[in-house]
Motif scaffolding. Structure first.
Motif, short mmCIF file in Angstrom:
data_model
loop_
_atom_site.label_atom_id
_atom_site.label_comp_id
_atom_site.label_asym_id
_atom_site.label_seq_id
_atom_site.Cartn_x
_atom_site.Cartn_y
_atom_site.Cartn_z
N GLN B 167 0.80 -1.22 0.00
CA GLN B 167 0.00 0.00 0.00
C GLN B 167 0.84 1.28 0.00
OE1 GLN B 167 -0.69 -2.77 1.78
NE2 GLN B 167 -2.82 -2.86 2.44
N SER B 170 1.37 2.55 -3.36
CA SER B 170 0.17 3.19 -3.91
C SER B 170 0.02 4.61 -3.38
CB SER B 170 -1.08 2.39 -3.55
OG SER B 170 -1.01 1.09 -4.05
N LEU B 171 0.30 4.77 -2.11
CA LEU B 171 0.20 6.11 -1.54
C LEU B 171 1.20 7.04 -2.22
CD1 LEU B 171 -0.08 5.29 2.27
CD2 LEU B 171 -1.86 6.33 0.84
N ASP B 173 2.42 6.81 -5.31
CA ASP B 173 2.12 7.18 -6.70
C ASP B 173 0.74 7.82 -6.85
OD1 ASP B 173 0.14 5.20 -6.88
OD2 ASP B 173 1.47 3.73 -7.78
#
Lengths: 539, 418
Positions: B167, B170-171, B173
């Motif tokens: 995760q 993801s944070l 990008d």
């Protein structure tokens, strides 16, 4: 007249005692703490106005908060944080039940929420806390009722969406939380553990007495084969000290004994025909600390008859609202809270009311900083569940993906990265900022701010959430702009901005306007700044 | 003990500037700050399978296994796990085994906390976090936990979790809200820059206003977190923090973080061969595949350490100490399902920088299978039963810290420290 003002008209404000060595929050700041803790959202404008002009009204408003549906939902969040039931995976999942894999997030959420929602319902109905371990009902959802032997019954439904009053129909005895699948799916037992893990969970969660943290020491005289070890737990003093009380509790839980730990047909129901296995496997009949049980049906009543149970409820509840673990040093405090719990007929609301009126709850600092007690959490950091509910209430933005609430799971979400607990590996919430939390706040604030900015400026002012004072063509420096900024600060931070903050917001807006950004983008940036400001996420 | 955040905040700016420069850095005194890679094997491994050659004891030993001995390290030469022998044959000189460390519980959760913190009380930093917080170099992710257990106390803000499905990447990008049920695009770069700048000013003011107490602590942590956030976003362009599924791949990512100076400490969890776990209540032979895969990966870690440049040394191998551990051991004899139950005594493997290799310290009593007391300084038989506290003190000492400040009653096992 609103319920708030109606109640104010007929009650007398009371004051929380103030400890000599701490400074205390007052007025709107205390109201903000109460609202976030009791409801999981910020105070309303009306509440802020009232407490600003009449600071003593804060405790009356607090009592109103305690009566709200939001209290029930927030209390469930606190139970889940403490009971560690909201995990990301159970031994079986949706596919094992022949359901689509897409149902998995819903199943995991519902199983993990059964105990918290049930306990919150007991609290919300002002039932004596004995009901938490004696009730012949639970709370359930359509999904759980479709796979377990549970049927809907008459009675008050939960404030949590989709949860209704229900009852197991598989022959299990009454027992509140300790007779739920949600409890024992989370705390399961390996074959050679014989339900001791589950008994230990009862001790830890309901008595605040954890057998597992007692240091063990293997006596060199013990023979190192499995059979001898089972004998040792009955004969060696160093083993007997724990096992003579632990094992009889474990013996009462064999209706939940699964011959296969990963078989839904084993896990979905209670097995009355296996109750006798406890005595066979453990060699001890069910008992509660020396008091024999006639069967598992006695477990709940015996817990409810144990004074430690109420004391533990006081200890856990204070810990949840004071944001720390209470221990031996808090003996007198826990005793006093337990007495107030008793005086309130053991209703959870009476206990929560007592807890938030203790000086420690409102503490904001120490008169003598050099004598500060670091254990006292004088400034709190919003937990992920509070961030989610607060941001959604303010902006309308709910961060979900494929039915996963992204601040309430770690399979694909960001709960632990935002400082929360995952129920297994991370069991204590973080009370400080971190780089991952800052990233979560950034992404949440970006999305929420853009959502509300675009939504608000697309509808008349009367229908807006936050941007109630401006039109899209108002320019930074205008009176409307300044008014809007003040409103935003007050709504999001709970207080008026100072001149420096106002100038900063104006400068941010001006920079973006001059760069050619649309009004929606400008206001999104301004709102994002307020949401990422510690003034928002601390309280 | 809480490490001063104000000091770290003041230092991070300079560190971030340095991050744009070649990464070789040394402390002011020219020495190298030791780094740590923890590889955690949850569930309770069986030392008798590979690490502890307790032949002739009450313990049930694996079929076909014999005593292996190379370079001062005695181990179990087990045909089911040849990678263990290969590892020690190549690396005995830099490896040390600690045997008979007593966790004092047989429950997973409690043993995890005990072995990693030395205490069963909540609120204490575990060894990796403590080492990260005591680091003298400001770092963006002082302790990066790629997977594995964490016990965080006062220094929690030194901890960076990557998340069980990557995760954090993801944070970084910006994809999590783009892919949400209600997709929301990212703000413009100009907007982000302007908001970041305004927030930074607020955090500075907040720190100035909060001079003491918890408010000061939160303000300092917030400022530090924000600086790290910006720095991490800059690094993210060529660092795939979601990368890797296997132990070997995750270990490589951990070493990348150590090499870049992003972290002082990294942890990777290894759940066992085919995810079967180390918790072999049935079929203890499953330990074989797990040990094989683990030690194959460890040999890869050694090769990677030697191939990678260090921050201030020729190779990363000169800077990194690797700690391989499990929260408990396993009962000496087999149960009816050919598995082994929990046992409160366990073993730990240390290798790499700072480790006095070629040593096996402690052991298991042949009759009782209790941990054997040791001489902490010499490593031979002695009077001191090994505890998690001794392990923690040893790690702190390997890190160049005075362990007495944290663990005054449990001295380090100096026999395994150079």
């Amino acid at each position: 007249m609103s319920p708030l003002f109606a109640l104010l008209a007929c009650t007398t404000a009371t004051e929380a005692p103030v400890a000599a060595d701490t400074t205390s929050l007052e007025g709107p700041a205390l109201l903000r703490r109460l609202s976030l803790d009791l409801r999981g959202t910020l105070p309303t404008e009306a509440e802020l106005d009232l407490v600003t002009t009449t600071p003593d009204a804060v405790w009356t408003v607090s009592d109103i908060m305690l009566q709200s549906d939001a209290f029930e939902r927030r209390f469930a969040d606190l139970v889940a944080e403490s009971w560690l039931t909201r995990v990301d995976e159970f031994n079986v999942g949706a596919v094992d039940y022949g359901m689509d894999a897409a149902v998995e997030p819903l199943l995991v959420r519902d199983v993990g929420d059964e105990v918290p929602v049930f306990l919150a319902a007991v609290a919300a109905e002002d039932l004596p806390w004995s009901e938490a371990v004696e009730a012949d009902w639970t709370m359930s959802t359509e999904l759980l009722m479709s796979i377990w032997s549970v049927e809907r019954i008459d009675g008050r439904d939960s404030a949590a969406e989709g949860w209704v009053r229900a009852r197991y129909t598989d022959g299990r005895p009454p027992g509140g939380a300790v007779m739920t699948n949600g409890m024992w799916w989370r705390y399961w037992s390996a074959p050679n553990n014989y339900n001791r893990t589950r008994a230990a969970a009862i001790g830890r969660l309901l008595l605040c007495d954890d057998w597992l943290v007692r240091p063990i020491h293997i006596d060199p005289s013990e023979q190192t084969n499995v059979g001898a070890l089972e004998e040792a737990v009955r004969t060696q003093p160093s083993c007997v000290g724990c096992h003579d009380s632990l094992d009889p509790v474990a013996s009462a839980l064999f209706g939940y004994w699964w011959f296969d730990l990963y078989d839904p047909s084993e896990m979905q129901g209670y097995h009355p025909e296996r109750e006798f296995l406890g005595e066979r496997y453990l060699g001890l009949a069910p008992a509660w600390f020396g008091r024999p049980m006639s069967g598992p049906a006695d477990l709940g009543p015996m817990i409810a008859d144990d004074p430690r149970y109420y004391r533990c409820a006081a200890q856990r509840t204070a810990g949840s609202y004071w944001r720390r673990t209470l221990g031996d040093d808090d003996f007198d405090t826990i005793t006093a809270l337990t007495e107030q719990f008793a005086a309130g007929d053991y209703t959870m609301r009476s206990l929560v009311r007592a807890v938030v009126r203790e000086p420690e709850y409102a503490a904001s600092g120490f008169v003598d900083p050099a004598a500060a007690d670091e254990a006292v959490v004088t400034l709190r950091v919003m937990q992920p569940s509070q961030l989610a509910t607060t941001v959604e209430a303010l902006t309308g933005y709910a961060w979900t993906e494929g039915d996963y609430a992204q601040l309430d799971n770690d399979a694909v979400g960001y709960r632990v990265l935002a400082g929360g607990v995952d129920g297994h590996g991370v069991t204590v919430p973080s009370e400080l900022p971190s780089v991952t939390r800052a990233l979560v706040e950034q992404r949440l604030a970006e999305a929420a701010a853009r959502t509300v900015a675009y939504d608000d400026l697309a509808v008349p002012a009367s229908e807006r959430r936050l941007l109630t004072e401006v039109d899209a063509d108002d320019a930074p420096g205008s009176a409307a702009y300044a008014r809007q900024l003040r409103v935003l600060h007050r709504r999001i931070h709970g207080h008026e901005p100072d001149d420096e903050e106002l100038a900063e917001d104006q400068a941010l807006a001006t920079t973006l306007v001059e760069s050619g950004a649309a009004a929606e983008e400008v206001w999104a940036a301004v709102i994002e700044l307020q949401l990422r400001d510690p003034a928002f996420w601390t309280y | 003990m809480r490490v001063s955040r104000r000091r770290l905040v003041q230092g991070l700016g300079a560190a971030l500037a340095a991050a744009a420069l070649p990464l070789r850095r040394a402390r002011g005194d020219g020495s190298v700050e030791r780094k740590f890679l923890f590889i955690f094997c949850p569930g309770g491994w069986d030392p008798a399978w590979a690490l502890a050659p307790v032949f002739g004891s009450v313990a049930t030993m694996p079929d076909g296994a014999v005593l292996g001995s190379v370079g001062g390290i005695d181990f179990v030469d087990n045909p089911a796990s040849p990678a263990v022998k290969a590892f020690f044959t190549a690396n005995a000189a830099q490896s040390a085994l600690l045997h008979g460390v007593e966790a004092r519980s047989v429950a997973h959760d409690v043993c995890l906390r005990l072995i990693l913190t030395g205490s069963n009380l909540p609120g204490r930093d575990d060894w990796p976090l403590l080492l990260a917080a005591l680091g003298t170099q400001p770092r963006i992710m002082p302790y990066v936990n790629l997977s594995g257990p964490v016990y965080a106390g006062p220094n929690v803000d030194a901890l960076v979790r990557v998340g069980q499905s990557g995760q954090l990447a993801s944070l970084l990008d910006g994809s999590p809200t783009l892919g949400a049920d209600a997709p929301v695009g990212l703000p413009s770069a100009a907007s982000t820059t302007a908001v970041d700048a305004a927030l930074a000013r607020r955090l500075v003011r907040l720190q100035s206003a909060a001079s003491a107490g918890r408010a000061a602590t939160v303000a300092a942590s917030a400022a530090l977190a924000e600086e790290r956030r910006i720095a991490l976003l800059a690094q993210a362009e060529d660092l795939d923090l979601a990368g890797g599924d296997t132990l070997a791949e995750r270990a490589e990512l951990a070493l990348e973080c150590l090499q870049r100076g992003l972290s002082r400490v990294a942890m990777v969890e290894y759940y066992g061969h085919r995810g079967l776990t180390w918790d072999t209540h049935g079929a203890n032979t499953n330990q074989g595949g797990s040990y094989e895969e683990l030690f194959t990966a460890l040999s890869g870690v050694v090769a990677s350490l030697e191939a990678r440049p260090g921050e201030a040394s020729a190779t990363l191998a000169e800077e990194v100490c690797v700690v391989v551990m499990s929260e408990m051991g396993r009962f000496p004899t087999l149960n009816s399902r050919q598995g082994k139950e929990h046992w409160t005594y366990t073993s730990t493997l240390l290798f790499g920088a700072g480790v006095r290799g070629g040593r096996s310290v402690g052991g298991y009593d042949a009759e009782t299978y209790l941990g054997a007391p040791v001489d902490l300084d010499e490593g031979g038989p002695g009077d001191t039963p090994l505890t998690p506290g001794h392990l923690g003190a040893t790690l702190l000492t390997l890190g160049g810290h005075d362990s007495a400040e944290q663990l005054p009653d449990e001295p380090p096992i100096r026999a395994v420290v150079t």
